[in-house]
Scaffold this motif. Sequence first.
Motif: not given
Length: 65
Positions: A6, A9, A44, A48, A52
């Motif tokens: 996280k 990201s 990213w 991610t 996520m």
Amino acid sequence: MKPFLKLISMIAMALVIVPSIVYFGGMMSHDAVKWTALAGTVAWFATTPFWMGREIEVDADAVEI
């Protein structure tokens, strides 16, 4: 591992957003903004998806689509 991903990201997202604002202020060249934003975008999309994820509901296997 998730908190580390996280953090990476969020740093990557900052690499996409902040250079655009700095360029608008006239303190960064266009080429530098393009390469920084490209690096942020790659980072990213590389980090991610690992944190996520979408949680599947308990009764999801009983639903027909």
